[in-house]
Design an enzyme around this catalytic site. Structure first.
Site, PDB file in Angstrom:
ATOM      1  N   ALA A   9      31.359  39.951  30.089  1.00 45.92           N
ATOM      2  CA  ALA A   9      32.441  40.457  30.938  1.00 45.92           C
ATOM      3  C   ALA A   9      33.571  41.058  30.108  1.00 45.92           C
ATOM      4  O   ALA A   9      34.729  41.060  30.514  1.00 45.92           O
ATOM      5  CB  ALA A   9      32.975  39.313  31.804  1.00 45.92           C
ATOM      6  N   ARG A  15      34.359  53.818  33.324  1.00 48.52           N
ATOM      7  CA  ARG A  15      34.043  54.609  34.513  1.00 48.52           C
ATOM      8  C   ARG A  15      34.889  54.211  35.734  1.00 48.52           C
ATOM      9  O   ARG A  15      34.869  54.884  36.754  1.00 48.52           O
ATOM     10  CB  ARG A  15      32.539  54.491  34.835  1.00 48.52           C
ATOM     11  CG  ARG A  15      31.670  55.228  33.827  1.00 48.52           C
ATOM     12  CD  ARG A  15      30.205  54.820  33.897  1.00 48.52           C
ATOM     13  NE  ARG A  15      29.926  53.575  33.168  1.00 48.52           N
ATOM     14  CZ  ARG A  15      28.728  53.020  33.012  1.00 48.52           C
ATOM     15  NH1 ARG A  15      27.667  53.592  33.564  1.00 48.52           N
ATOM     16  NH2 ARG A  15      28.560  51.898  32.328  1.00 48.52           N
ATOM     17  N   LYS A  25      37.166  45.479  34.107  1.00 50.44           N
ATOM     18  CA  LYS A  25      36.346  45.927  35.243  1.00 50.44           C
ATOM     19  C   LYS A  25      35.938  44.754  36.131  1.00 50.44           C
ATOM     20  O   LYS A  25      36.020  44.850  37.354  1.00 50.44           O
ATOM     21  CB  LYS A  25      35.104  46.646  34.721  1.00 50.44           C
ATOM     22  CG  LYS A  25      34.138  47.000  35.830  1.00 50.44           C
ATOM     23  CD  LYS A  25      33.037  47.904  35.386  1.00 50.44           C
ATOM     24  CE  LYS A  25      31.984  47.207  34.558  1.00 50.44           C
ATOM     25  NZ  LYS A  25      30.809  48.074  34.336  1.00 50.44           N
ATOM     26  N   GLY A  80      29.155  46.570  22.296  1.00 54.31           N
ATOM     27  CA  GLY A  80      27.889  46.589  23.016  1.00 54.31           C
ATOM     28  C   GLY A  80      27.470  45.220  23.518  1.00 54.31           C
ATOM     29  O   GLY A  80      28.030  44.188  23.128  1.00 54.31           O
ATOM     30  N   ASN A 229      29.836  50.109  38.289  1.00 57.64           N
ATOM     31  CA  ASN A 229      30.392  50.801  37.125  1.00 57.64           C
ATOM     32  C   ASN A 229      31.597  51.657  37.473  1.00 57.64           C
ATOM     33  O   ASN A 229      32.431  51.947  36.626  1.00 57.64           O
ATOM     34  CB  ASN A 229      29.318  51.681  36.478  1.00 57.64           C
ATOM     35  CG  ASN A 229      28.185  50.841  35.905  1.00 57.64           C
ATOM     36  OD1 ASN A 229      28.428  49.779  35.324  1.00 57.64           O
ATOM     37  ND2 ASN A 229      26.965  51.282  36.089  1.00 57.64           N
ATOM     38  N   LYS A 352      59.619  32.651  58.102  1.00 58.38           N
ATOM     39  CA  LYS A 352      59.370  32.326  56.696  1.00 58.38           C
ATOM     40  C   LYS A 352      59.768  30.887  56.434  1.00 58.38           C
ATOM     41  O   LYS A 352      60.901  30.507  56.768  1.00 58.38           O
ATOM     42  CB  LYS A 352      60.183  33.277  55.817  1.00 58.38           C
ATOM     43  CG  LYS A 352      60.029  33.041  54.338  1.00 58.38           C
ATOM     44  CD  LYS A 352      61.354  33.119  53.623  1.00 58.38           C
ATOM     45  CE  LYS A 352      61.535  31.920  52.757  1.00 58.38           C
ATOM     46  NZ  LYS A 352      62.883  31.848  52.180  1.00 58.38           N
ATOM     47  N   ASN A 378      63.682  26.673  73.119  1.00 58.89           N
ATOM     48  CA  ASN A 378      63.560  28.072  73.537  1.00 58.89           C
ATOM     49  C   ASN A 378      64.496  28.903  72.679  1.00 58.89           C
ATOM     50  O   ASN A 378      65.703  28.663  72.661  1.00 58.89           O
ATOM     51  CB  ASN A 378      63.933  28.193  75.020  1.00 58.89           C
ATOM     52  CG  ASN A 378      63.587  29.579  75.538  1.00 58.89           C
ATOM     53  OD1 ASN A 378      63.880  30.590  74.885  1.00 58.89           O
ATOM     54  ND2 ASN A 378      62.967  29.642  76.694  1.00 58.89           N
ATOM     55  N   ASN A 387      69.873  32.930  56.640  1.00 61.45           N
ATOM     56  CA  ASN A 387      69.604  31.874  55.658  1.00 61.45           C
ATOM     57  C   ASN A 387      69.971  32.261  54.229  1.00 61.45           C
ATOM     58  O   ASN A 387      69.711  31.521  53.309  1.00 61.45           O
ATOM     59  CB  ASN A 387      68.115  31.502  55.699  1.00 61.45           C
ATOM     60  CG  ASN A 387      67.234  32.689  55.361  1.00 61.45           C
ATOM     61  OD1 ASN A 387      67.595  33.833  55.624  1.00 61.45           O
ATOM     62  ND2 ASN A 387      66.088  32.428  54.769  1.00 61.45           N
ATOM     63  N   ALA A 424      74.594  33.076  74.702  1.00 58.33           N
ATOM     64  CA  ALA A 424      74.041  34.333  74.194  1.00 58.33           C
ATOM     65  C   ALA A 424      75.096  35.071  73.372  1.00 58.33           C
ATOM     66  O   ALA A 424      76.281  35.046  73.695  1.00 58.33           O
ATOM     67  CB  ALA A 424      73.579  35.196  75.359  1.00 58.33           C
TER      68      ALA A 424
HETATM   69  C1  UD1 Z   1      23.458  47.562  30.993  1.00 57.65           C
HETATM   70  C2  UD1 Z   1      22.096  47.568  30.248  1.00 57.65           C
HETATM   71  C3  UD1 Z   1      21.118  48.406  31.046  1.00 57.65           C
HETATM   72  C4  UD1 Z   1      20.991  47.865  32.453  1.00 57.65           C
HETATM   73  C5  UD1 Z   1      22.373  47.733  33.131  1.00 57.65           C
HETATM   74  C6  UD1 Z   1      22.225  46.934  34.411  1.00 57.65           C
HETATM   75  C7  UD1 Z   1      22.548  47.363  27.837  1.00 57.65           C
HETATM   76  C8  UD1 Z   1      22.650  48.089  26.541  1.00 57.65           C
HETATM   77  N1  UD1 Z   1      22.270  48.091  28.911  1.00 57.65           N
HETATM   78  O1  UD1 Z   1      23.918  48.920  31.016  1.00 57.65           O
HETATM   79  O2  UD1 Z   1      19.840  48.384  30.418  1.00 57.65           O
HETATM   80  O3  UD1 Z   1      20.143  48.709  33.224  1.00 57.65           O
HETATM   81  O4  UD1 Z   1      23.285  47.019  32.287  1.00 57.65           O
HETATM   82  O5  UD1 Z   1      23.401  46.893  35.150  1.00 57.65           O
HETATM   83  O6  UD1 Z   1      22.669  46.157  27.856  1.00 57.65           O
HETATM   84  N2  UD1 Z   1      29.937  44.218  28.028  1.00 57.65           N
HETATM   85  C9  UD1 Z   1      30.564  43.366  27.144  1.00 57.65           C
HETATM   86  N3  UD1 Z   1      30.823  43.804  25.878  1.00 57.65           N
HETATM   87  C10 UD1 Z   1      30.450  45.041  25.433  1.00 57.65           C
HETATM   88  C11 UD1 Z   1      29.823  45.908  26.350  1.00 57.65           C
HETATM   89  C12 UD1 Z   1      29.570  45.465  27.639  1.00 57.65           C
HETATM   90  O7  UD1 Z   1      30.899  42.234  27.485  1.00 57.65           O
HETATM   91  O8  UD1 Z   1      30.722  45.339  24.258  1.00 57.65           O
HETATM   92  C13 UD1 Z   1      29.700  43.731  29.415  1.00 57.65           C
HETATM   93  C14 UD1 Z   1      30.404  44.556  30.476  1.00 57.65           C
HETATM   94  O9  UD1 Z   1      31.676  44.020  30.779  1.00 57.65           O
HETATM   95  C15 UD1 Z   1      29.447  44.481  31.662  1.00 57.65           C
HETATM   96  C16 UD1 Z   1      28.107  44.215  31.020  1.00 57.65           C
HETATM   97  O10 UD1 Z   1      28.331  43.838  29.673  1.00 57.65           O
HETATM   98  O11 UD1 Z   1      29.760  43.403  32.524  1.00 57.65           O
HETATM   99  C17 UD1 Z   1      27.198  45.475  31.036  1.00 57.65           C
HETATM  100  O12 UD1 Z   1      27.866  46.511  30.350  1.00 57.65           O
HETATM  101  P1  UD1 Z   1      27.841  47.989  30.896  1.00 57.65           P
HETATM  102  O13 UD1 Z   1      28.604  48.837  29.957  1.00 57.65           O
HETATM  103  O14 UD1 Z   1      28.191  48.031  32.321  1.00 57.65           O
HETATM  104  O15 UD1 Z   1      26.290  48.311  30.692  1.00 57.65           O
HETATM  105  P2  UD1 Z   1      25.420  49.369  31.455  1.00 57.65           P
HETATM  106  O16 UD1 Z   1      25.648  50.714  30.872  1.00 57.65           O
HETATM  107  O17 UD1 Z   1      25.561  49.224  32.911  1.00 57.65           O
HETATM  108 CA    CA Z   2      26.940  48.057  34.317  1.00 57.95          CA
END
Ligand code: UD1
Ligand code: CA
Length: 464
Positions: A9, A15, A25, A80, A229, A352, A378, A387, A424
């Site tokens: 997360a 996007r 996100k 990633g 996304n 309130k 009433n 207040n 009143a």
């Molecule tokens: C990812 C998958 C893809 C799959 C899709 C499904 C990879 C490389 N790709 O792509 O194969 O079809 O999900 O929904 O895994 N995140 C991190 N740290 C990072 C990058 C991402 O925590 O450095 C988290 C994001 O917050 C997100 C999740 O990983 O919750 C997926 O990342 P996202 O960038 O949405 O991957 P996709 O391009 O959707």
């Molecule tokens: Ca995704």
């Protein structure tokens, strides 16, 4: 053998096109609840030993959402999904067992589906089971490349060949891994791809090459795996969740005139024979007992409601309501109000931090703030509890059976005794004892025939 989960997360969610640095996100809300909250709820039903959430971009906000139900690990730089999972290495890498990995941006996944994935992994004695879905439009997802029916690898959208681009079976982003093997292979990842990221999906082909047992698990309802996304996806996910919730309540005995314009939060509880009219939102931790009619055009958030109330065209938050009340049209109630039973409030009132006891009426155009109001009172049209002196908020009380004449202004702090009466148009700034009558306005004088004199004067002035 333990069972663990990791929620990724930390991503920025480019996007979503937000200019804010503090919102991740996965904290974007659906029916008032952050997306990642839905993922956590689905996992919580599986009785796991540990749940770890990876936070990063906008991480303070994500942390505050998930820390009650999961351990939090930071991924300071988002390199990633593979890199994200590595961050959990310190807490999980030595654990014997299996780990579910899912994304914080798939709020439609249900506990039932996750549980089926886990069983499939266990009964087949797999080292890795990955959830797949068939999408008519697979664009944006990682594609499942198979040979002789077996998974070989996952290719990300950005790295797809023309041929791979036509594959409709996609990676749902949910996996069950043999935990120790996962963390071993994560160390071997390299960022050799179009995005320059460490892809978790590259671990799959490592498992396959090393002869580990890898299977796919096709989800029965592909919609569940939708990743959110962008804000268009968010609205689609909201609609699906909303209709799921509405259907559940309708099948449990709640009527909805128009489910398309009815918004019930995921943590709300409704009861039998409630009727929800169009354009109504009931959110937060609201709880409604039996036989309430809510709407049209009403908003309730964190409201405890008893039974058999009628609430129309009203906005009510953080308050509690007893039984048999008639509220609205056009009532606003906020900040810890307690409305007991058989009470009539509205049209056009604001309340309130007020407690009101049984059988009291306040039917039109009043502001009541910071007060205790007794039984069978009433409150006449247009009355106000003043207040606030510009600095302090003060508290007032009105006793049982009191009659507050129309247009009374009660200057707080003040006590109006039981069975008392205010004339009143009075501005009351001294306490009124029980059974007394208080009047505070200029005494009336009638001048005989003077209306005609005034008119003559006016006509003369006009003719000059
Ligand atoms: C990812 C998958 C893809 C799959 C899709 C499904 C990879 C490389 N790709 O792509 O194969 O079809 O999900 O929904 O895994 N995140 C991190 N740290 C990072 C990058 C991402 O925590 O450095 C988290 C994001 O917050 C997100 C999740 O990983 O919750 C997926 O990342 P996202 O960038 O949405 O991957 P996709 O391009 O959707
Ligand atoms: Ca995704």
């Amino acid at each position: 053998m333990g069972r663990y989960a990791i929620i990724m997360a930390a991503g920025k969610g480019t996007r979503m096109k937000s200019s804010r640095e503090d919102i991740s996100k996965v904290s974007f809300p659906i029916l008032g609840k952050p997306m990642v909250g839905y993922v956590l709820d689905a996992l919580k039903g599986l009785n796991l030993d540990r749940i770890v959430t990876i936070v990063g971009f906008g991480g303070e906000m994500t942390k505050s959402i998930v820390e009650k139900d999961s351990e939090v690990v930071w991924q300071k730089e988002q390199k990633g999904t593979g890199h994200a999972v590595m961050m959990a290495s310190d807490i999980l890498s030595e654990e014997e067992g299996e780990t579910i990995i899912c994304c914080g941006d798939t709020p439609l996944l249900t506990g039932k589906t996750l549980s089926a994935l886990l069983s499939s992994h266990e009964t087949n004695h797999n080292d890795l089971t990955l959830m797949t879905a068939i999408f008519e439009d697979p664009h944006g997802y990682g594609r499942i490349v198979k040979k002789n029916g077996r998974v070989v690898k996952i290719v990300e959208q950005k790295d797809c060949s023309i041929e791979e681009d036509t594959i409709h079976e996609v990676n749902a982003g949910v996996y069950v891994f043999n935990n120790k093997e996962l963390f071993k292979d994560l160390k071997r990842l390299t960022p050799n791809n179009a995005a320059g990221e460490y892809y978790l999906t590259d671990v799959i082909s490592m498992f396959v090459k090393d002869g580990k047992k890898v299977d796919s698990f096709a989800v029965s309802d592909a919609k569940e795996t939708m990743g959110v996304n962008d804000r268009y996806n968010l609205s689609k996910a909201e609609k699906i969740i909303r209709h799921r919730i509405n259907k559940k309540w309708m099948l449990a005995g709640v009527s909805m005139d128009d489910p398309d314009t009815t918004y019930i939060g995921p943590d709300v509880k409704l009861s039998q024979d409630c009727v929800i009219r169009p354009n109504t939102m009931i959110l937060g931790n609201s709880r409604l007992g039996k036989g309430n009619v809510v709407g049209p055009n009403s908003y309730l958030e964190n409201v405890e409601v008893g039974e058999n109330n009628v609430i129309e065209y009203s906005h009510i938050t953080d308050s509690s309501i007893g039984n048999g009340n008639n509220l609205g049209p056009f009532l606003r109630v906020r900040q810890n109000c307690v409305i007991e039973n058989n009470i009539h409030l509205g049209n056009f009132n604001e309340l309130k931090n007020v407690t009101i006891k049984d059988d009291t009426w306040c039917m039109h155009l009043s502001y009541l703030g910071d007060a205790d109001i007794g039984k069978n009172v009433n409150i006449g049209c247009g009355s106000i509890i003043a207040n606030y002196d510009g600095v302090n908020k003060t508290h007032s009380s009105i006793g049982d059976n009191a009659f507050i004449g129309s247009g009374t202004i009660l200057i707080s702090p003040i006590t109006v005794g039981e069975s008392s009466f205010t004339g009143a148009g009075s501005v009351i700034n001294k306490d009124v004892s029980s059974h007394d009558f208080a009047i505070a306005r200029a005494r009336q004088e009638n001048k005989e025939g003077y209306a005609d004199t005034l008119k003559e004067k006016a006509l003369k002035k006009a003719s000059k």
